[in-house]
Write an enzyme that holds these catalytic residues in place. Structure first.
Site, PDB file in Angstrom:
ATOM      1  N   GLY A 185       0.924  -1.414  -0.043  1.00 49.80           N
ATOM      2  CA  GLY A 185      -0.141  -0.133   0.166  1.00 49.80           C
ATOM      3  C   GLY A 185       0.810   1.560  -0.192  1.00 49.80           C
ATOM      4  CB  SER A 186       0.127   4.583   1.348  1.00 48.27           C
ATOM      5  OG  SER A 186      -1.226   5.669   0.189  1.00 48.27           O
ATOM      6  CB  THR A 187       4.262   1.616   3.944  1.00 48.23           C
ATOM      7  OG1 THR A 187       4.389   0.234   2.951  1.00 48.23           O
ATOM      8  CG2 THR A 187       3.169   1.385   5.009  1.00 48.23           C
ATOM      9  CG  PHE A 188       6.204   0.712  -2.807  1.00 47.36           C
ATOM     10  CD1 PHE A 188       6.824  -0.160  -2.573  1.00 47.36           C
ATOM     11  CD2 PHE A 188       5.779   1.264  -4.232  1.00 47.36           C
ATOM     12  CE1 PHE A 188       8.184  -0.221  -3.639  1.00 47.36           C
ATOM     13  CE2 PHE A 188       6.078   0.837  -5.071  1.00 47.36           C
ATOM     14  CZ  PHE A 188       8.069   0.109  -4.915  1.00 47.36           C
ATOM     15  CE  LYS A 189       0.627   6.895  -2.163  1.00 49.76           C
ATOM     16  NZ  LYS A 189      -0.764   7.547  -1.338  1.00 49.76           N
TER      17      LYS A 189
END
Length: 632
Positions: free
Chosen positions: A322-326
């Site tokens: 999810g957005s932890t990859f951003k």
């Protein structure tokens, strides 16, 4: 005269022969006397034992398995006394009759009969086979009283593995169990009754080190094979005591905190040396049950449980980040010349690519944002924009630097690699070319991207360290013969990321948690000096249809548990002087709101305990290169 000389010669020859014969007889008699003296005096005790149909047997003794300790010396796995009844096939005229007689004293199921008869067939006739383990004192007494009616059966005193912390450490320590037929290597130690080997976790990874060296017992038995007395004993050598990096108190806290969720995992790492301070996975199981022997019902309940309690989700559970990859996308973009503050994107709540619409999590959009604001608000459209400009292969290259898409090779069995897709990866594995929309989906940690909680913790540890290649470990060293030896850990190499780029990501993560408009401001640590910097993440497990989106019927709380989004949160603390990195994944938690408070509580407790800065165990020597633990 000649006759006189002949007679004298004959007399002399006869005298010499008599003398030689006498000397020969004397020599033989002396040798016989010496041999008789040796046998009857020097070796009298030995041959007395061998007399009267007795004989001496030699039996291997299982060595004491090495303990497992936490970083402060707390025992996580040790050994307790165990009574068992064994049977030796060559010592009983009727094995089944002996088992039937035993079944009147202790419970033997049909499964026990089948197992015993199977083991008897595959082992040599003189090797004892375990009939029943973990006998009570009353059971031992009743068997000893009826020993005359139980030919071939005897009581042995051994040791059984004990786990004081129970299910709190099961996924780290693993468990020991009986040696299966396919695990036999010809080593007689593996054929000993009651011998256990590691089947998972640390017990398996360090199994050979913890086994130790077998001892021997020399004992006297009579003509019927019954033991008369033990003549000599060599206990052998105990196995190594393994010293882990984990803090037992913190591990217990993490495990108990995760239990508020149905299924979740978390990892806490000391970013200075890679020490894994805690690794939680729920649901869990009791490792002692495997050592004592699981019933079919217990085994089936574990393997058929949809929440997979036997799986260490921290290293073997794979989830879209999810957005932890951003943060990875942000670093890849800056490497390609896209400025963190100079490049902006306008978010109306979606981006069009061809005929497709790619939505932001915020339906009304975020307006115009730069990279730091994109992280703070977790704006999907901003990362769609930069990903479209740099391409998936550049993103994957950066992700690989931070430990995603490959095993980090922690010292535990069963770690999975996850997936970090590229154009070549899709063509090789799926046989189709990469599509532009897949780059957009990848930029928000969805699509083909899969990571483990351990990988996410490593990722944030490398970010928090300013771009060092932090390598996690769960074993600090071992103790043998009273000497504690630390495993050496080299200095972490630099990943080559410009410090200005790292500072931009740090600012974005700080804003997520400590700016009132950040997505995790509600879950900040309020204590001064303990503040965390984090990143929220939500991973969809299903595709939201246009009809659902238009109707507004896609809230997680309105869905069955298994259709709800996973919740993720990664963070480090304290913000001003990073020391601890943490990742939390809550399966079907409905989004980051389930994971963020768990991570906050874990990092707060970690700083309260401060396990990385002190350790009770001091090491005598360092095995290998420079030790960077700072407390050894």
């Amino acid at each position: 005269m000649p006759m006189v000389h002949d007679e004298q010669d004959r007399h002399k020859g006869f005298t010499r022969r008599v003398l030689m014969l006498t000397c020969g007889k004397a020599a033989l008699l002396s040798a016989l006397v010496a041999r008789m003296y040796y046998l009857q005096v020097v070796e009298a005790e030995k041959y007395k034992t061998l007399a009267e149909d007795n004989r001496i047997n030699l039996r291997l003794l299982p060595p004491r398995r090495g303990k497992i300790l936490d970083r402060f010396g707390q025992e996580l796995a040790n050994n307790q006394q165990n009574f068992r009844v064994v049977v030796v096939r060559e010592q009983t005229p009727d094995l089944v009759a002996t088992l039937d007689a035993l079944s009147k004293l202790i419970h033997l199921s049909e499964h026990d009969y089948k197992r015993i008869l199977r083991d008897v067939k595959r082992k040599r006739a003189f090797v004892p086979v375990t009939v029943k383990d973990n006998l009570s004192w009353n059971q031992v007494s009743s068997i000893e009283v009826n020993a005359a009616d139980l030919p071939g059966a005897s009581i042995e005193v051994g040791e059984t593995r004990f786990y004081p912390y129970g299910a709190d450490f099961s996924h780290i320590l693993g468990y020991v169990s009986s040696v299966s037929e396919k695990e036999l290597t010809g080593d007689p130690l593996l054929e000993l009754p009651g011998f256990r080997i590691g089947k998972s976790g640390i017990e398996k990874y360090h199994d050979n080190d913890m086994r130790g060296q077998a001892g021997t017992s020399e004992f006297e038995v009579n003509a019927y094979g019954r033991v008369i007395r033990e003549l000599a004993r060599n206990e052998g050598g105990s196995g190594r005591e393994m010293i882990l990096t984990v803090d037992a108190g913190l591990q217990t806290f993490v495990q108990q905190r995760l239990m508020s969720e149905q299924s979740a995992a978390s990892v806490v790492i000391d970013i200075k040396n890679g020490d894994v301070l805690a690794m939680g996975s729920v649901p869990s199981y009791d490792p002692s049950a495997f050592n004592l022997g699981l019933s079919n019902k217990q085994w089936n309940s574990l393997i058929n449980n949809p929440l997979t309690p036997l799986t260490n989700k921290a290293i073997a559970g794979t989830y879209a980040p999810g957005s932890t990859f951003k943060m990875i996308v942000a670093l890849a973009a800056m490497k390609e010349g896209i400025g963190a503050t100079s490049h902006t994107a306008f978010c109306p709540g979606f981006m069009k690519l061809g005929n497709a619409r790619f939505h932001c999590w915020k339906r009304g959009g975020h307006g115009r944002v730069n990279m730091i604001e994109g992280l703070q608000h977790s704006c999907d459209v901003y990362f769609y924009d930069v990903a479209r400009r740099i391409g998936v292969d550049k993103i994957a290259e950066m992700a690989n630097k931070f430990g995603l898409g490959a095993r980090v090779d922690i010292d535990l069995p069963g770690e999975r690699s996850g997936v970090m897709p590229t154009k070549a990866w899709k063509l090789a594995n799926i046989g189709e070319p990469w599509q532009g929309g897949e780059t957009l989906i990848t930029s928000i940690g969805q699509g083909f991207v899969l990571t483990t909680p351990l990988q996410l913790a490593v990722m944030v540890a490398r970010i928090a360290s300013g771009g060092k290649k932090v390598i996690p470990r769960i074993t600090r060293g071992y103790r043998e013969d009273g000497k504690a030896v630390a495993y050496g850990q080299s200095e972490f190499e630099d990943l080559g990321i410009p410090q200005e780029h790292m500072r931009m990501v740090h600012q974005g993560m700080d804003a997520v948690s400590n700016n009132p408009r950040g997505t995790a401001y509600k879950y900040r640590i309020r204590k001064e000096g303990w503040e965390l910097a984090g990143k929220t993440g939500t991973a969809q497990v299903r595709r939201i249809t246009m009809a659902e989106r238009q109707a507004g019927i896609f809230k997680n709380e309105d869905l069955p548990w298994r259709r709800r989004d996973h919740g993720l949160f990664v963070a480090y603390a304290p913000v001003d002087n990073p020391r601890y990195a943490c990742a939390v994944v809550v399966e079907h938690g409905g989004g980051s709101k389930s994971a963020a408070p768990v991570a906050r509580d874990i990092l707060r407790e970690t700083q309260r305990r401060d396990p990385a800065r002190t350790a009770a165990i001091s090491f005598d020597t360092v095995d290998g290169v420079k030790n960077t633990s700072g407390d050894s």
